[in-house]
Design a protein around this motif. Structure first.
Motif, PDB file in Angstrom:
ATOM      1  N   ARG A 113      -9.789  16.273 -11.976  1.00 19.70           N
ATOM      2  CA  ARG A 113      -8.850  16.740 -10.893  1.00 19.70           C
ATOM      3  C   ARG A 113      -9.238  18.108 -11.305  1.00 19.70           C
ATOM      4  N   LEU A 114      -8.699  18.846 -10.031  1.00 19.85           N
ATOM      5  CA  LEU A 114      -8.667  20.659 -11.187  1.00 19.85           C
ATOM      6  C   LEU A 114      -6.972  20.538 -10.066  1.00 19.85           C
ATOM      7  N   ARG A 115      -6.375  20.959 -11.072  1.00 25.34           N
ATOM      8  CA  ARG A 115      -5.103  22.384 -10.473  1.00 25.34           C
ATOM      9  C   ARG A 115      -5.096  23.077  -8.840  1.00 25.34           C
ATOM     10  N   THR A 116      -4.262  23.799  -7.997  1.00 26.85           N
ATOM     11  CA  THR A 116      -4.744  24.378  -7.116  1.00 26.85           C
ATOM     12  C   THR A 116      -5.135  25.795  -7.440  1.00 26.85           C
ATOM     13  N   ASN A 117      -5.150  25.906  -9.104  1.00 20.24           N
ATOM     14  CA  ASN A 117      -5.670  27.784  -9.239  1.00 20.24           C
ATOM     15  C   ASN A 117      -7.429  27.336  -9.882  1.00 20.24           C
ATOM     16  N   GLY A 118      -7.962  26.560  -9.709  1.00 20.65           N
ATOM     17  CA  GLY A 118      -8.692  26.020 -10.681  1.00 20.65           C
ATOM     18  C   GLY A 118      -9.171  24.777 -11.783  1.00 20.65           C
ATOM     19  N   SER A 119      -8.243  25.598 -13.011  1.00 24.96           N
ATOM     20  CA  SER A 119      -8.193  24.481 -13.904  1.00 24.96           C
ATOM     21  C   SER A 119      -8.310  23.364 -14.045  1.00 24.96           C
ATOM     22  N   ILE A 120      -8.570  22.749 -14.829  1.00 24.53           N
ATOM     23  CA  ILE A 120      -8.787  21.476 -14.348  1.00 24.53           C
ATOM     24  C   ILE A 120      -8.189  20.177 -15.484  1.00 24.53           C
ATOM     25  N   PRO A 180       0.828  -1.173   0.751  1.00 22.55           N
ATOM     26  CA  PRO A 180       0.212  -0.070   0.179  1.00 22.55           C
ATOM     27  C   PRO A 180       0.842   1.756   0.040  1.00 22.55           C
ATOM     28  N   SER A 181       1.554   1.257   0.420  1.00 31.06           N
ATOM     29  CA  SER A 181       2.518   2.620   0.319  1.00 31.06           C
ATOM     30  C   SER A 181       3.028   2.639  -0.678  1.00 31.06           C
ATOM     31  N   GLU A 182       3.798   1.676  -1.761  1.00 37.44           N
ATOM     32  CA  GLU A 182       4.515   1.891  -2.795  1.00 37.44           C
ATOM     33  C   GLU A 182       3.139   2.347  -3.765  1.00 37.44           C
ATOM     34  N   TYR A 183       2.272   2.354  -2.880  1.00 39.60           N
ATOM     35  CA  TYR A 183       0.345   2.343  -4.508  1.00 39.60           C
ATOM     36  C   TYR A 183       0.780   4.188  -3.873  1.00 39.60           C
ATOM     37  N   LEU A 184       0.145   4.846  -2.665  1.00 45.96           N
ATOM     38  CA  LEU A 184       0.559   6.026  -2.011  1.00 45.96           C
ATOM     39  C   LEU A 184       1.679   6.582  -2.542  1.00 45.96           C
ATOM     40  N   GLU A 185       2.537   6.808  -2.452  1.00 49.63           N
ATOM     41  CA  GLU A 185       3.881   7.139  -3.376  1.00 49.63           C
ATOM     42  C   GLU A 185       3.812   7.475  -4.118  1.00 49.63           C
ATOM     43  N   GLU A 186       3.378   6.480  -5.073  1.00 50.93           N
ATOM     44  CA  GLU A 186       3.381   6.572  -6.448  1.00 50.93           C
ATOM     45  C   GLU A 186       2.603   7.984  -6.728  1.00 50.93           C
ATOM     46  N   PHE A 187       1.346   7.609  -5.789  1.00 55.29           N
ATOM     47  CA  PHE A 187       0.076   8.315  -6.377  1.00 55.29           C
ATOM     48  C   PHE A 187       0.331   9.850  -5.493  1.00 55.29           C
ATOM     49  N   LEU A 188       0.644   9.874  -4.763  1.00 47.39           N
ATOM     50  CA  LEU A 188       1.321  10.897  -4.392  1.00 47.39           C
ATOM     51  C   LEU A 188       2.197  11.851  -5.367  1.00 47.39           C
ATOM     52  N   SER A 189       3.712  10.991  -5.623  1.00 43.25           N
ATOM     53  CA  SER A 189       4.289  11.720  -6.851  1.00 43.25           C
ATOM     54  C   SER A 189       3.356  12.879  -7.814  1.00 43.25           C
ATOM     55  N   ARG A 190       2.360  11.522  -8.969  1.00 46.84           N
ATOM     56  CA  ARG A 190       1.366  11.932  -9.885  1.00 46.84           C
ATOM     57  C   ARG A 190       0.409  13.792  -9.395  1.00 46.84           C
ATOM     58  N   LEU A 191      -0.059  13.055  -8.356  1.00 54.85           N
ATOM     59  CA  LEU A 191      -0.862  14.104  -7.689  1.00 54.85           C
ATOM     60  C   LEU A 191       0.115  15.692  -7.889  1.00 54.85           C
ATOM     61  N   ALA A 192       1.400  15.432  -6.885  1.00 57.32           N
ATOM     62  CA  ALA A 192       2.939  16.400  -7.490  1.00 57.32           C
ATOM     63  C   ALA A 192       2.899  17.040  -8.270  1.00 57.32           C
ATOM     64  N   ALA A 193       2.915  15.964  -8.925  1.00 61.07           N
ATOM     65  CA  ALA A 193       3.628  16.658 -11.062  1.00 61.07           C
ATOM     66  C   ALA A 193       2.805  17.199 -11.538  1.00 61.07           C
ATOM     67  N   ASP A 194       1.097  17.358 -10.814  1.00 61.44           N
ATOM     68  CA  ASP A 194       0.245  17.827 -11.806  1.00 61.44           C
ATOM     69  C   ASP A 194      -0.623  19.374 -10.835  1.00 61.44           C
ATOM     70  N   ASP A 195       0.399  19.789 -10.323  1.00 56.54           N
ATOM     71  CA  ASP A 195       0.007  20.730  -9.708  1.00 56.54           C
ATOM     72  C   ASP A 195      -1.519  20.250  -8.624  1.00 56.54           C
ATOM     73  N   TRP A 196      -2.056  19.261  -8.265  1.00 55.00           N
ATOM     74  CA  TRP A 196      -3.375  18.768  -7.705  1.00 55.00           C
ATOM     75  C   TRP A 196      -3.763  19.745  -6.508  1.00 55.00           C
ATOM     76  N   GLY A 197      -5.191  20.446  -6.900  1.00 57.80           N
ATOM     77  CA  GLY A 197      -4.890  20.852  -5.945  1.00 57.80           C
ATOM     78  C   GLY A 197      -6.860  20.407  -4.948  1.00 57.80           C
ATOM     79  N   SER A 198      -7.357  19.565  -6.138  1.00 63.83           N
ATOM     80  CA  SER A 198      -9.179  19.100  -5.033  1.00 63.83           C
ATOM     81  C   SER A 198      -9.150  17.917  -6.100  1.00 63.83           C
ATOM     82  N   THR A 199     -10.114  17.493  -6.215  1.00 64.74           N
ATOM     83  CA  THR A 199     -11.105  16.644  -6.941  1.00 64.74           C
ATOM     84  C   THR A 199     -12.146  16.558  -6.858  1.00 64.74           C
ATOM     85  N   ARG A 200     -13.287  16.556  -7.927  1.00 67.42           N
ATOM     86  CA  ARG A 200     -14.757  16.741  -8.065  1.00 67.42           C
ATOM     87  C   ARG A 200     -15.317  15.565  -8.532  1.00 67.42           C
ATOM     88  N   LEU A 201     -16.451  14.830  -7.314  1.00 69.34           N
ATOM     89  CA  LEU A 201     -17.010  13.321  -8.334  1.00 69.34           C
ATOM     90  C   LEU A 201     -18.399  14.355  -9.202  1.00 69.34           C
TER      91      LEU A 201
END
Length: 87
Positions: A54-61, A12-33
């Motif tokens: 998934r939205l960036r911190t500035n609100g763009s998709i 699980p920690s390997e998955y989480l580390e990879e996931f968080l790395s991808r989010l950081a690379a995209d400047d992720w800010g939030s997710t909307r269902l």
């Protein structure tokens, strides 16, 4: 994996580390269902389909994603047995 390939994480920690790395690379800010649909297959299994963006911190998709999860009741708890998606 969008290309149809299969990937399995060792821990699980390997998955989480990879996931968080991808989010950081995209400047992720939030997710909307956007959509959620669940089909009950049996008292111990359901299939759930979701669409989210998934939205960036500035609100763009960043992008819109679709996922399908097979969720099962095993050893006294619900958990995702298998997931397939674009995000």
């Amino acid at each position: 994996m969008n290309d149809g390939s299969r990937h399995e994480w060792a821990t699980p920690s390997e998955y989480l580390e990879e996931f968080l790395s991808r989010l950081a690379a995209d400047d992720w800010g939030s997710t909307r269902l956007l959509t959620l649909e669940t089909k009950v297959i049996s008292p111990q299994k359901c299939h759930t389909s979701i669409t989210f963006e998934r939205l960036r911190t500035n609100g763009s998709i960043i992008s819109i994603y679709q996922s399908l999860y097979i969720i099962t009741w095993k050893t006294n708890r619900w958990g995702i047995l298998l997931g397939s998606g674009t995000g």
